[in-house]
Design an enzyme around this catalytic site. Structure first.
Site, PDB file in Angstrom:
ATOM      1  N   ASP A  38       0.852  -1.199   0.000  1.00 57.38           N
ATOM      2  CA  ASP A  38       0.000   0.000   0.000  1.00 57.38           C
ATOM      3  C   ASP A  38       0.881   1.240   0.000  1.00 57.38           C
ATOM      4  OD1 ASP A  38      -1.475  -2.083   2.195  1.00 57.38           O
ATOM      5  OD2 ASP A  38      -2.604  -1.430   0.438  1.00 57.38           O
TER       6      ASP A  38
ATOM      7  N   GLN B 298      13.271   1.497  -1.655  1.00 57.85           N
ATOM      8  CA  GLN B 298      12.485   1.160  -2.846  1.00 57.85           C
ATOM      9  C   GLN B 298      13.242   1.482  -4.131  1.00 57.85           C
ATOM     10  OE1 GLN B 298       8.903   3.539  -3.884  1.00 57.85           O
ATOM     11  NE2 GLN B 298       7.754   1.642  -3.613  1.00 57.85           N
TER      12      GLN B 298
ATOM     13  N   GLU C 111       1.880  -6.591  -5.446  1.00 57.32           N
ATOM     14  CA  GLU C 111       1.583  -5.742  -6.611  1.00 57.32           C
ATOM     15  C   GLU C 111       2.801  -4.991  -7.106  1.00 57.32           C
ATOM     16  OE1 GLU C 111      -2.100  -3.583  -6.553  1.00 57.32           O
ATOM     17  OE2 GLU C 111      -1.275  -1.903  -7.673  1.00 57.32           O
TER      18      GLU C 111
HETATM   19  O1  TRH Z   1       4.568  -6.116   0.517  1.00 56.62           O
HETATM   20  P1  TRH Z   1       3.539  -6.645  -0.391  1.00 56.62           P
HETATM   21  O2  TRH Z   1       3.027  -7.998  -0.110  1.00 56.62           O
HETATM   22  O3  TRH Z   1       2.298  -5.634  -0.385  1.00 56.62           O
HETATM   23  C1  TRH Z   1       0.962  -6.131  -0.504  1.00 56.62           C
HETATM   24  C2  TRH Z   1       0.527  -5.961  -1.947  1.00 56.62           C
HETATM   25  O4  TRH Z   1       0.746  -4.636  -2.373  1.00 56.62           O
HETATM   26  C3  TRH Z   1      -0.960  -6.291  -2.071  1.00 56.62           C
HETATM   27  O5  TRH Z   1      -1.411  -5.934  -3.368  1.00 56.62           O
HETATM   28  C4  TRH Z   1      -1.741  -5.494  -1.052  1.00 56.62           C
HETATM   29  O6  TRH Z   1      -3.088  -5.881  -1.119  1.00 56.62           O
HETATM   30  C5  TRH Z   1      -1.204  -5.776   0.322  1.00 56.62           C
HETATM   31  O7  TRH Z   1       0.171  -5.365   0.363  1.00 56.62           O
HETATM   32  C6  TRH Z   1      -1.986  -5.025   1.358  1.00 56.62           C
HETATM   33  O8  TRH Z   1       4.075  -6.641  -1.869  1.00 56.62           O
HETATM   34  P2  TRH Z   1       4.397  -5.488  -2.901  1.00 56.62           P
HETATM   35  O9  TRH Z   1       3.129  -4.945  -3.488  1.00 56.62           O
HETATM   36  O10 TRH Z   1       5.407  -6.016  -3.824  1.00 56.62           O
HETATM   37  O11 TRH Z   1       5.051  -4.325  -2.050  1.00 56.62           O
HETATM   38  C7  TRH Z   1       6.361  -4.469  -1.573  1.00 56.62           C
HETATM   39  C8  TRH Z   1       7.055  -3.123  -1.663  1.00 56.62           C
HETATM   40  O12 TRH Z   1       8.316  -3.188  -1.011  1.00 56.62           O
HETATM   41  C9  TRH Z   1       7.350  -2.740  -3.108  1.00 56.62           C
HETATM   42  O13 TRH Z   1       7.190  -1.340  -3.265  1.00 56.62           O
HETATM   43  C10 TRH Z   1       8.798  -3.121  -3.275  1.00 56.62           C
HETATM   44  C11 TRH Z   1       9.338  -2.773  -1.922  1.00 56.62           C
HETATM   45  N1  TRH Z   1      10.577  -3.429  -1.517  1.00 56.62           N
HETATM   46  C12 TRH Z   1      11.664  -2.606  -1.294  1.00 56.62           C
HETATM   47  O14 TRH Z   1      11.598  -1.383  -1.507  1.00 56.62           O
HETATM   48  N2  TRH Z   1      12.825  -3.156  -0.853  1.00 56.62           N
HETATM   49  C13 TRH Z   1      12.950  -4.489  -0.644  1.00 56.62           C
HETATM   50  O15 TRH Z   1      14.034  -4.954  -0.241  1.00 56.62           O
HETATM   51  C14 TRH Z   1      11.817  -5.335  -0.893  1.00 56.62           C
HETATM   52  C15 TRH Z   1      11.931  -6.806  -0.696  1.00 56.62           C
HETATM   53  C16 TRH Z   1      10.621  -4.774  -1.326  1.00 56.62           C
END
Ligand code: TRH
Length: 365
Positions: free
Chosen positions: A24, A239, A257
């Site tokens: 989110d 990120q 996502e």
């Molecule tokens: O963390 P998530 O499982 O988030 C989830 C999904 O967004 C899902 O759609 C939503 O319904 C739920 O939350 C509530 O997976 P996602 O979407 O990949 O988000 C992870 C974020 O973290 C993404 O912006 C990438 C970032 N990230 C980093 O910046 N550094 C890192 O080392 C890692 C592993 C991820």
């Protein structure tokens, strides 16, 4: 957190309620940054739990977005303290006091509900539809991310390609004390939910002929070596640097996502663990994406055998069937050009922030 109520001239307020995990906040922060940096909007991100931001964007306090704590009891505000564009992320329900102030504005704000990403066909029919407020002179537009021209598109920064061209993979490996890239070693990143069949994957990789270096960002797990598998934990990367990890690897396991989208931009083979939903609704979303992905791959880039191996491995990774690393690993040489072709195919379209700005400017009276 900045003192946010006092700011008077505002272009865009994004409201984000952190359900769980990072997505989110990840999606909202990425959008907010683009609207500010690439489109010159003055953006506030109202977030109820700023903790994920500290990991995603440790330097968020230095701008270009003003991160504001969304208080449980959002105070009454005047109309001019509201924004021209209001983004309600993932149906998080705006504070009633804020909605009341929006209705008082002389210039009606553009109110968007930014929805979750889906590859399903119905998205194109729903994107951009308006839902009038039952009592107030306001309308909320549904803004759907997506994979085709009928949707709002996907988040992708203008500087993505230049960043990638400037990226030094050797320096990245040295920074995290990783062994240098060798032709024969498969480098894999793994970002998954607790329910993923990682033990089965690790056993298969340990027994495989090809050595694998598996990198786990933010997992907190320990490093270990078993057979031909070497697992190395990494810190949770900011990120902006997570893309660098995806570019370093030959195969990326992603989830939810935002990391799912970033893996597609990276143009490397990827495995998606979808966010689990009740009544297995998520399986339809998984297959809807696989159908789209297969259509691009059905040409000269991947054989039916390779596409079947990908389909079966993705289903097994999402709890349906058994992990068959031998077939999937053998398909990677065909799945790499497929991933590159898919990334190029997607990057031809305007990005989500550009589409959102266009959508709003057409409706700002
Ligand atoms: O963390 P998530 O499982 O988030 C989830 C999904 O967004 C899902 O759609 C939503 O319904 C739920 O939350 C509530 O997976 P996602 O979407 O990949 O988000 C992870 C974020 O973290 C993404 O912006 C990438 C970032 N990230 C980093 O910046 N550094 C890192 O080392 C890692 C592993 C991820």
């Amino acid at each position: 957190m900045a003192n946010c109520i006092s700011l008077t001239t505002l272009r865009c307020d994004i409201f984000c309620r952190v359900i769980d995990n990072y997505g989110d906040a990840g999606v909202c922060w990425r959008l907010a940054r683009q609207l500010a940096l690439e489109h010159g909007w003055q953006v506030r991100l109202w977030i109820d739990d700023p903790a994920p931001l500290a990991l995603l964007a440790p330097d968020h306090a230095s701008g270009p977005v003003t991160a504001c704590r969304w208080p449980t009891d959002f105070p009454a505000v005047t109309a001019d303290a509201t924004a021209d564009v209001v983004v309600e992320a993932f149906a998080c329900h705006l504070p009633p006091a804020y909605i009341a102030a929006m209705a008082q504005r002389t210039r009606v704000p553009v109110w968007l509900n930014l929805d979750y990403l889906s590859a399903e066909d119905w998205v194109g029919d729903c994107h951009g539809l308006a839902s009038p407020h039952p009592q107030l002179p306001l309308a909320k537009y549904f803004f759907f991310p997506g994979f085709d021209a009928q949707s709002g598109g996907l988040l992708r920064e203008r500087d993505y390609d230049p960043r990638r061209q400037a990226f030094d993979a050797d320096a990245f490996r040295a920074e995290f004390a990783l062994p240098p890239q060798t032709a024969n070693t498969l480098t894999v990143s793994l970002f998954s939910y607790p329910g993923a069949p990682t033990a089965r994957l690790f056993r298969a990789l340990a027994a495989a002929r090809q050595p694998t270096l598996l990198l786990r960002p933010g997992s907190g797990e320990r490093a270990f070596t078993e057979g031909n598998l070497s697992v190395r934990p990494l810190p949770f990367l900011p990120q902006i640097r997570y893309d660098e990890l995806l570019w370093t690897c030959d195969l990326n396991f992603v989830r939810g996502e935002d990391s799912f989208v970033r893996a597609q931009w990276a143009g490397k083979p990827f495995v998606w663990q979808i966010y689990p939903q009740a009544e297995n609704v998520h399986r339809m979303k998984l297959d809807a994406f696989l159908d789209r992905y297969a259509k691009v791959g059905a040409g000269d880039t991947a054989s039916n055998t390779a596409m079947q191996a990908l389909h079966d491995f993705w289903h097994a990774w999402n709890g349906e069937g058994v992990i068959d690393w031998n077939h999937f690993g053998a398909a990677l040489p065909e799945l790499t050009p497929l991933a590159q072709g898919w990334s190029e195919h997607l990057s031809q379209r305007p990005d989500l922030a550009t589409n959102l700005v266009q959508f709003c400017l057409e409706r700002l009276k």
